[in-house]
Design an enzyme around this catalytic site. Structure first.
Site, PDB file in Angstrom:
ATOM      1  N   GLU A 117     -26.920 -39.690 -32.374  1.00  0.00           N
ATOM      2  CA  GLU A 117     -27.847 -38.906 -32.222  1.00  0.00           C
ATOM      3  C   GLU A 117     -28.708 -39.061 -30.682  1.00  0.00           C
ATOM      4  OE1 GLU A 117     -30.599 -39.786 -35.295  1.00  0.00           O
ATOM      5  OE2 GLU A 117     -28.817 -39.868 -36.594  1.00  0.00           O
ATOM      6  N   LYS A 119     -31.802 -39.863 -28.457  1.00  0.00           N
ATOM      7  CA  LYS A 119     -32.978 -40.755 -28.703  1.00  0.00           C
ATOM      8  C   LYS A 119     -34.044 -39.932 -27.955  1.00  0.00           C
ATOM      9  CE  LYS A 119     -34.933 -45.148 -28.602  1.00  0.00           C
ATOM     10  NZ  LYS A 119     -36.504 -44.792 -28.134  1.00  0.00           N
ATOM     11  N   ASP A 121     -37.585 -38.494 -27.169  1.00  0.00           N
ATOM     12  CA  ASP A 121     -38.697 -39.165 -26.299  1.00  0.00           C
ATOM     13  C   ASP A 121     -39.756 -38.836 -26.780  1.00  0.00           C
ATOM     14  OD1 ASP A 121     -39.623 -41.339 -25.025  1.00  0.00           O
ATOM     15  OD2 ASP A 121     -39.493 -40.483 -23.006  1.00  0.00           O
ATOM     16  N   TYR A 229     -34.745 -37.817 -38.509  1.00  0.00           N
ATOM     17  CA  TYR A 229     -33.456 -38.710 -38.058  1.00  0.00           C
ATOM     18  C   TYR A 229     -33.208 -39.753 -39.413  1.00  0.00           C
ATOM     19  CZ  TYR A 229     -36.891 -41.173 -35.400  1.00  0.00           C
ATOM     20  OH  TYR A 229     -38.262 -42.011 -35.158  1.00  0.00           O
ATOM     21  N   LYS A 318     -29.706 -47.025 -23.803  1.00  0.00           N
ATOM     22  CA  LYS A 318     -30.897 -46.301 -22.929  1.00  0.00           C
ATOM     23  C   LYS A 318     -30.154 -45.786 -21.835  1.00  0.00           C
ATOM     24  CE  LYS A 318     -34.888 -46.874 -24.051  1.00  0.00           C
ATOM     25  NZ  LYS A 318     -35.663 -48.051 -24.427  1.00  0.00           N
ATOM     26  N   CYS A 412     -52.112 -34.489  15.668  1.00  0.00           N
ATOM     27  CA  CYS A 412     -50.669 -34.441  15.172  1.00  0.00           C
ATOM     28  C   CYS A 412     -49.880 -35.758  15.641  1.00  0.00           C
ATOM     29  CB  CYS A 412     -49.796 -33.276  15.939  1.00  0.00           C
ATOM     30  SG  CYS A 412     -48.155 -33.259  15.759  1.00  0.00           S
ATOM     31  N   CYS A 415     -47.098 -34.923  18.528  1.00  0.00           N
ATOM     32  CA  CYS A 415     -47.356 -34.154  20.003  1.00  0.00           C
ATOM     33  C   CYS A 415     -48.988 -34.368  20.237  1.00  0.00           C
ATOM     34  CB  CYS A 415     -46.864 -32.900  19.957  1.00  0.00           C
ATOM     35  SG  CYS A 415     -48.263 -31.628  19.099  1.00  0.00           S
ATOM     36  N   CYS A 430     -50.056 -28.628  12.321  1.00  0.00           N
ATOM     37  CA  CYS A 430     -50.214 -29.133  13.983  1.00  0.00           C
ATOM     38  C   CYS A 430     -50.337 -27.679  14.459  1.00  0.00           C
ATOM     39  CB  CYS A 430     -48.911 -29.675  14.120  1.00  0.00           C
ATOM     40  SG  CYS A 430     -48.715 -29.676  16.232  1.00  0.00           S
ATOM     41  N   CYS A 436     -44.553 -28.746  20.169  1.00  0.00           N
ATOM     42  CA  CYS A 436     -44.627 -29.791  19.268  1.00  0.00           C
ATOM     43  C   CYS A 436     -42.884 -30.473  19.112  1.00  0.00           C
ATOM     44  CB  CYS A 436     -45.401 -29.789  18.152  1.00  0.00           C
ATOM     45  SG  CYS A 436     -45.208 -31.260  16.793  1.00  0.00           S
TER      46      CYS A 436
END
Ligand code: IVH
Length: 676
Positions: A117, A119, A121, A229, A318, A412, A415, A430, A436
């Site tokens: 099955e 697992k 969470d 379960y 796991k 910036c 530049c 910028c 740039c």
């Protein structure tokens, strides 16, 4: 007219049975049998009768899920049969070792049968049914004492208030996991964000938080699920011989079990199951963190027994963790194609979700603020499936004394131009435009990308090198590159230099939509580029259009119109566009002929999986034929193309009597129309 008591009693019983059936079909079997409206109608009739005859009210009526008053606090529950935890395995070798331990202990080399099955969470809970009636719900707590959360579990629709049928044990305690499916989690966090509240970090925390509410009316609004379960206490009943049969029985009594449950022989098939589910993991509707393998025969479980807090007969294999803790070493600011200045976290490398992560985007300064993050902090980083890694929270009590605040740079970093943040926009930008270097690099990468000019052999690294070496300043310069300029570059052989020049030469012949998309105008994606090309037919017409004319185009709203208008008026952009054309970039004129657009005026919808082509290809081919392709079915829809696993759109189209084509029919139609 009010019915008399005895016919009311019959009707109440009938409605309750009916509603319990609907619930069971919907929440336990995942197979809804009536529309919501019908359920609501019957529930209202039952409520009405129970109001008229309060003596018929009972605690396990489907009308009684949500209790009235908040609790003062949770009382404690002692688990008569302790709720155990599981030993873990993290590799195929550890799984084999588990099998060997079992065989040694049983003194036998026979192949063992395992129930497998996912697992889940979530939060482990116990439900106690006394003569079929749910009388208690409790958390696992420390395994021997948990909290009484009966009022909250009663609000979860997949938990029956009364077991189904007659043949259930007089006392039955079932165990399982309460969890929040991903969709419920997304919805909850959207609502939290809309209210400017802190979102939950993951579905598990959201499920735990929802169960810990003292007011069950709040729990009732959370989309929680229960999957069973195991059984704990059972009295007055002989259980079948295997765990898998026990689960089937629980299911028949109205309790939800996991649909992925399977029975396999030996550790090698367990490994196979693990691998299959790892692949499926991202497409499941809920989070899982591994697989639980249990010896299927209950008699063997009994012989194997327990060690301290875990059974010998089960193991949790796991998956690699999807969340880990690491440290934020620094934050750098990256400049994107549109000038957006994005904070990027440099992290102490950490193995999470199966890969080593050392960077994560922080998106923008709003996100930095929301997380309350500082350089030096310990952070929780999450990487689920193919999703990009994310910093989900800061562990504030681990903040070092020398932690530093994160500030948006004034200039910036590439530049030196001023960084601006427009009112109401999360991104800072910028202001240097194509002055740039960072914006120029990104603009050239975009121009050569697959959906734009599709220049083979021109990867991101190479573009950066070419700009850094001053060999190109903008996209048009690509077409002046020579072999002599390319050869001295790092990792550039003669063959690849020649190939690059060749692909540059051939990519000059393009289409107007690709060219427009490649210009990288803000908010102009593929679809908008296509609509613009369709509408204006020529680049000159588009460049001459004012914002009002631009607004006439499908998909173009005021913001996009403004960006386009501004872009094509900037001298620098006009210069790049002209030089591109001078250096041979060209495209065929778009046909104005209505004969090639036989689907003009029609609205098509694509749904489900198409195997011979992606939905996006189907969409653009339909658009080429003049159809508008919409995302949802309405009365205006002309045709629905239903690929594999079509869901609600197909039902809706059928209800509305709209023409439906399957994939094969669709392909035949396309070819016919395209060859005309
Ligand atoms: S069986 C005696 N089956 O995992 C066996 N547990 O680490 C007890 N869990 O506290 C548990 N999915 O919350 C079992 N299919 C599953 C499970 C499962 C999730 C959780 C459960 C338990 C924890 C043990």
């Amino acid at each position: 007219m009010k019915p008399d008591l005895s016919s009311a009693r019959v009707e109440v019983a009938r409605l309750r049975d009916q509603l319990n059936d609907f619930n069971y079909q919907y929440y336990v079997l995942d197979d809804p049998c009536v529309p919501d409206a019908e359920y609501d109608r019957q529930l209202r009739s039952l409520q009405q009768l129970e109001r008229e005859y309060p003596e018929l009210l009972s605690n396990d009526s489907p009308t009684q899920r949500v209790g009235g008053q908040p609790l003062e606090g949770f009382t404690q529950v002692t688990h008569e049969v302790p709720m155990l935890s599981l030993d873990n395995a993290f590799s195929a070798d550890e799984l084999l070792a588990f099998e060997k331990r079992l065989q040694d202990r049983l003194n036998s080399k026979i192949t063992l049968e395992f129930a497998c099955e996912p697992k889940l969470d979530g939060i482990a809970v116990s439900l106690l049914y006394d003569n079929g009636v749910l009388v208690r719900g409790a958390t696992r707590g420390d395994g021997s004492t948990g909290e009484n959360i009966t009022a909250n579990v009663r609000t979860i629709p997949s938990i029956p208030l009364h077991l189904r049928g007659e043949n259930y044990p007089p006392i039955l305690e079932v165990r399982g996991e309460i969890y929040m499916p991903r969709a419920g989690f997304e919805r909850l966090n959207e609502q939290a964000r809309a209210r400017q509240e802190k979102p939950f970090v993951n579905p598990r925390n959201a499920a735990a938080g929802s169960l810990r509410q003292l007011d069950p009316r709040i729990t009732a609004t959370r989309l929680l699920q229960m999957c069973c379960y195991n059984v704990g206490r059972v009295e007055g009943y002989n259980l079948p011989d295997t765990h898998s049969e026990v689960l089937q029985l629980l299911n028949a009594w109205g309790l939800r079990i996991n649909a992925e449950m399977d029975v396999v022989q030996g550790a090698s098939q367990c490994q196979q199951y693990y691998e299959n589910l790892s692949e499926k993991r991202d497409s499941l509707a809920y989070d899982i963190d591994g697989i639980v393998f249990k010896i299927n025969r209950l008699a063997l479980q009994q012989r194997l027994g327990f060690v301290s807090r875990a059974p010998r007969w089960a193991i949790a294999y796991k998956f690699p963790a999807q969340e880990e803790i690491t440290r934020l070493l620094d934050v750098e600011f990256q400049v994107g194609r549109t000038g957006a200045v994005t904070p990027v976290a440099r992290l102490q490398p950490v193995f999470v979700g199966g890969v080593t992560v050392s960077n994560a985007t922080l998106h923008n300064m709003d996100e930095v603020e929301r997380l309350g993050i500082m350089v030096g902090d310990s952070v929780v980083i999450r990487r689920a499936g193919d999703v990009i890694p994310q910093i989900v929270k800061v562990i504030e009590n681990r903040r070092p004394d020398d932690a530093q605040t994160i500030e948006l740079p004034i200039e910036c970093p590439v530049c030196g131009s001023e960084v601006e943040r427009e009112e109401g926009e999360a991104a800072a930008r910028c202001s240097g435009g194509l002055y740039c270097q960072a914006q120029r690099k990104e603009a050239i990468k975009h121009f050569s990308s697959r959906k734009a000019l599709d220049i083979d052999g021109l990867g991101d690294k190479l573009v950066e090198q070419l700009v850094d070496e001053n060999l190109i300043h903008h996209a048009a310069d690509l077409f002046n590159l020579t072999l002599d300029q390319l050869l001295p570059l790092e990792r550039m052989g003669k063959k690849s230099a020649e190939n690059l020049l060749e692909s540059l030469a051939s990519s000059r012949e393009t289409t107007l939509p690709r060219f427009l998309y490649g210009l990288g105008i803000r908010e102009v994606g593929e679809a908008t580029a296509l609509s613009l090309a369709r509408y204006f037919k020529t680049l000159d017409a588009l460049m001459a259009a004012n914002e009002e004319q631009l607004l006439e185009v499908d998909d173009v709203g005021p913001i996009v119109a403004h960006h386009i208008h501004r872009f094509v008026r900037q001298p620098h952009n006009i210069e790049v566009i002209n030089s591109l054309q001078e250096r041979g970039v060209c495209w065929p004129d778009l046909q104005v002929d209505a004969g090639t657009r036989p689907l003009e005026g029609q609205i098509w919808v694509l749904t489900g999986t198409l195997h011979t082509m992606g939905r996006s290809e189907g969409k653009s081919r339909l658009q080429e034929l003049g159809a508008k392709v919409a995302g949802s079915v309405s009365a205006k829809t002309t045709t629905l193309v239903a690929g594999e696993k079509s869901g609600s759109k197909l039902n809706k189209a059928e209800d509305l009597g709209i023409r439906v084509l399957n994939e094969e029919e669709f392909i035949v139609q396309l070819f016919k129309l395209e060859s005309n």
